[in-house]
Design a protein around this motif. Structure first.
Motif, short mmCIF file in Angstrom:
data_model
loop_
_atom_site.label_atom_id
_atom_site.label_comp_id
_atom_site.label_asym_id
_atom_site.label_seq_id
_atom_site.Cartn_x
_atom_site.Cartn_y
_atom_site.Cartn_z
N ALA A 79 65.76 47.97 63.53
CA ALA A 79 64.66 48.93 63.82
C ALA A 79 63.18 48.14 63.91
N ARG A 80 63.09 48.51 64.43
CA ARG A 80 61.57 49.07 64.77
C ARG A 80 59.88 48.93 63.98
N THR A 81 59.55 47.99 63.91
CA THR A 81 57.99 48.33 63.35
C THR A 81 56.65 48.46 63.97
N ALA A 82 56.04 48.36 63.16
CA ALA A 82 54.31 48.19 63.89
C ALA A 82 54.16 47.01 64.36
N THR A 83 53.71 46.45 65.84
CA THR A 83 52.92 45.60 66.39
C THR A 83 50.87 45.01 65.85
N SER A 84 50.40 44.67 65.45
CA SER A 84 49.31 44.53 64.55
C SER A 84 49.01 44.61 66.10
N SER A 85 47.90 45.36 65.98
CA SER A 85 46.94 46.49 67.07
C SER A 85 45.80 44.88 66.96
N ARG A 86 45.49 44.63 66.08
CA ARG A 86 44.36 43.38 66.65
C ARG A 86 44.85 41.79 66.93
N LYS A 87 46.88 41.73 67.21
CA LYS A 87 47.55 40.65 67.31
C LYS A 87 46.43 40.38 68.88
N ARG A 88 46.45 39.31 69.24
CA ARG A 88 45.93 38.73 70.50
C ARG A 88 46.86 38.23 71.33
N PRO A 110 44.53 30.54 90.76
CA PRO A 110 44.15 31.03 92.71
C PRO A 110 45.72 30.76 93.67
N ALA A 111 46.94 29.98 92.96
CA ALA A 111 47.32 29.32 93.88
C ALA A 111 49.03 29.35 93.03
N ARG A 112 48.38 29.75 92.49
CA ARG A 112 49.89 30.36 91.79
C ARG A 112 49.78 32.04 91.64
N CYS A 113 48.56 32.03 92.28
CA CYS A 113 48.80 34.52 92.83
C CYS A 113 48.70 35.15 91.60
N THR A 114 48.13 34.80 90.28
CA THR A 114 48.65 34.56 88.77
C THR A 114 47.03 34.75 88.16
N VAL A 115 46.39 35.85 87.91
CA VAL A 115 45.47 36.24 87.12
C VAL A 115 45.74 36.43 85.52
N VAL A 116 45.38 35.77 84.47
CA VAL A 116 45.91 35.45 82.76
C VAL A 116 44.95 36.37 82.64
N LEU A 117 45.19 37.27 81.71
CA LEU A 117 44.72 38.25 80.73
C LEU A 117 44.54 38.09 79.36
N THR A 118 43.83 38.18 78.25
CA THR A 118 43.87 37.78 76.91
C THR A 118 42.86 39.35 76.21
N GLY A 119 44.06 39.84 75.74
CA GLY A 119 43.24 40.76 74.50
C GLY A 119 44.08 41.23 73.25
N THR A 120 43.75 42.38 72.48
CA THR A 120 44.37 42.56 71.61
C THR A 120 45.53 43.31 72.28
N VAL A 121 46.34 43.33 71.01
CA VAL A 121 47.44 44.64 71.33
C VAL A 121 47.15 45.61 72.32
N ALA A 122 45.86 46.42 71.11
CA ALA A 122 45.87 47.38 71.13
C ALA A 122 45.07 47.45 72.86
N SER A 123 44.11 46.89 73.13
CA SER A 123 43.14 46.91 74.75
C SER A 123 45.03 46.78 75.12
N MET A 124 46.15 45.85 75.36
CA MET A 124 46.85 45.36 76.24
C MET A 124 47.60 46.59 76.38
N GLU A 125 47.76 47.80 75.32
CA GLU A 125 48.71 48.79 75.45
C GLU A 125 47.51 49.90 75.93
N LYS A 126 46.44 50.01 76.03
CA LYS A 126 45.20 51.33 76.58
C LYS A 126 45.35 50.95 78.06
N ALA A 127 45.52 49.09 78.09
CA ALA A 127 44.73 48.95 79.92
C ALA A 127 46.45 49.09 80.54
#
Length: 529
Positions: free
Chosen positions: A33-42, A99-116
């Motif tokens: 069963a699922r549980t909530a992920t901490s919204s503040r976790k980065r 750039p060479a890896r054609c990747t942009v790494v984004l970091t932030g909270t779970v809450a921000s990732m969910e909205k983004a």
């Protein structure tokens, strides 16, 4: 490419959204069963962008690029980097461009990732481990979609399994050291792989230097230089001899023992789709260790991957090929259904990528220094596994496979083979123990070692070598395996979906790869399209 994005923070927050193609994730069926992920976790996610210019087919076919040339011409589209960076800022995320890896790494909270990304993240446990899980599609602002190929890392459930098999104590077995296998396959005796670095992709486990010292001393071979490279927080973490350590040590000991003089770089990453891709792109564009061959012994059924992750990883392997790096991949250890258990045929990925050399397995027996018998590896009756193989449903048939007989018009797996049956397996040292291990996991580093020897002897990077292997002259460089099956596919004369073209005649493979004629023909054919 689309025009530079001029959206403001408010635009990104209010702009209509659409699903990112291929990003749909199923439910985590193995979990509780699922549980909530901490919204503040980065957390950090990898946004994979399209290259500024497509990788030219001529580079993949043999007109290889240097890493500097690739970075200058085929890095991330600057407009895409700018758009993703602005998007990140709009949702309180930090952005770091690779750039060479054609990747942009984004970091932030779970809450921000969910909205983004328009997702909901929750926790689910499988056994004693809890994973962050999402379901359904990722949704992006419509103006961002043309730049983005994949978004990986929101979900961190396990993506792949190692393809090795420890022989059962109850099984009657014969075993070989890697140098004995190399001798049976006629690798050039006394040859060195000087100047070569073999990269190993590992999604768990680790190695102990003391084990490597003892093992190579027992073989009478100088201990290789082995470097651990951390990717996305993955580390060299030895633990259980019957777990992922067996994979790591098998890979190192086989590759280094059959290619003396080669350096070994082990890229440790988390076992996620993000970790898998980031490990490959990190190895490909590593200007310090400069791998010339990448060996992959982890994978999973094509159907277990999202299309976005599968396509992004295939493109990463294409970039490696354009740089002259050969990527070898294990074809799987669960026969023609790849362990899915639904009665249908499945192939393993990344072995099914047309930009890698897919490695299947045989059962090998020998008398003295000669092979006395070699058949398709299939020990399913005794629960000792069977080689993977079949026809891809995700990738079309490459031009170099146009001559093969297949039941459907997809990329055929494997390309080549080698001893993999654990009952005729490899003697290796793991966590202080001598063990006999098989699986197609052993075949990927075996072929990686042969290619490293070839690169050193020919003073030329092999890159994507299938055009030469599948050419008419290539048949003379293989032992054709014509007996056995892997379930629903039967061995036959020529290529088959069990052992591909066959097992190597090492010196003949090296001579074949020294020829430039097939490369010139392949490049010319691509130009004429």
């Amino acid at each position: 490419m689309p025009r530079a994005n001029q959206n403001t923070r408010a635009d990104y927050q209010t702009e209509p959204r659409a699903p990112l193609p291929g990003s749909e994730k199923p439910s985590f069926a193995a979990a509780t069963a699922r549980t909530a992920t901490s919204s503040r976790k980065r957390i950090s996610v990898s946004v994979i962008l399209h290259c500024s210019k497509p990788i030219p087919s001529s580079a993949v076919a043999g007109k290889h690029l240097t890493r500097a040339q690739f970075k200058a011409a085929h890095s991330s589209d600057p407009a895409g980097v700018k758009a993703v960076t602005a998007f990140a800022k709009a949702f309180g995320l930090t952005a770091k461009s690779e750039p060479a890896r054609c990747t942009v790494v984004l970091t932030g909270t779970v809450a921000s990732m969910e909205k983004a990304f328009g997702v909901t993240l929750h926790e689910q446990a499988a056994g004693d481990v809890s994973y962050r899980v999402r379901e359904g599609a990722i949704h992006l602002p419509a103006s961002l979609l043309p730049y983005v190929q994949a978004v990986l890392g929101l979900d961190n459930r396990p993506q792949a399994k190692p393809h090795f098999r420890i022989v059962s104590p109850r099984a009657a077995s014969t075993s070989f050291t890697p140098p004995q296998i190399a001798q049976l396959y006629q690798f050039p005796q006394g040859a060195k792989a000087s100047g070569q670095t073999i990269a190993l992709i590992e999604l768990g486990g680790g190695f102990r230097t003391a084990d490597l010292t003892a093992y190579f001393k027992s073989l009478g071979i100088a201990k290789p230089t082995v470097t651990a490279v951390s990717v996305d927080g993955g580390k060299n973490s030895p633990g259980d001899a019957s777990g992922a350590d067996g994979e790591v040590m098998l890979d190192i000991e086989v590759a280094a023992a059959v290619a003396p003089g080669a350096k070994i770089a082990v890229y440790f990453a988390p076992n996620t789709d993000q970790g898998f891709l980031d490990a490959i792109t990190t190895a490909t564009h590593d200007t310090r260790n400069k791998p010339t061959v990448i060996s992959i012994s982890w994978g999973g059924p094509e159907s277990s991957w999202t299309a976005q992750a599968r396509n992004a990883l295939d493109q990463a392997c294409k970039a490696a090929a354009a740089l002259g790096i050969t990527v070898t991949a294990a074809a799987g250890d669960n026969g023609s259904d790849d362990g899915v258990g639904d009665g249908a045929n499945h192939v393993d990925f990344p072995a099914s990528s047309p930009n890698v050399l897919a490695c299947g397995g045989t059962r090998l027996t020998a008398t003295g220094n000669s092979i006395s018998s070699e058949v398709v590896w299939n020990e399913t009756a005794s629960n000792e596994g069977a080689t993977g193989g079949g026809i891809s449903t995700a990738f079309p048939q490459p031009t170099w496979q146009s001559s093969i007989t297949a039941t459907q018009p997809g990329r055929g797996v494997p390309d080549v083979a080698g001893d993999a049956d654990p009952t005729t397996g490899y003697r290796v040292r793991v966590d202080g123990q001598t063990m006999v291990i098989g699986g197609t996991s052993a075949v990927a580093p075996l072929w990686a070692g042969l290619i490293a020897l070839s690169n050193s002897q020919n003073k030329n990077a092999a890159g994507l070598l299938q055009s030469k292997l599948y050419a008419a002259a290539g048949s003379k460089a293989f032992r054709d395996i014509t007996n056995g099956n892997n379930g629903n596919y039967q061995a036959a004369t020529g290529w088959d979906a069990c052992t591909g073209l066959g097992t190597p005649i090492g010196t003949a493979i090296i001579s074949l790869l020294a020829s430039r004629s097939a490369t010139k023909k392949a490049v010319a054919k691509l130009r004429d399209r």
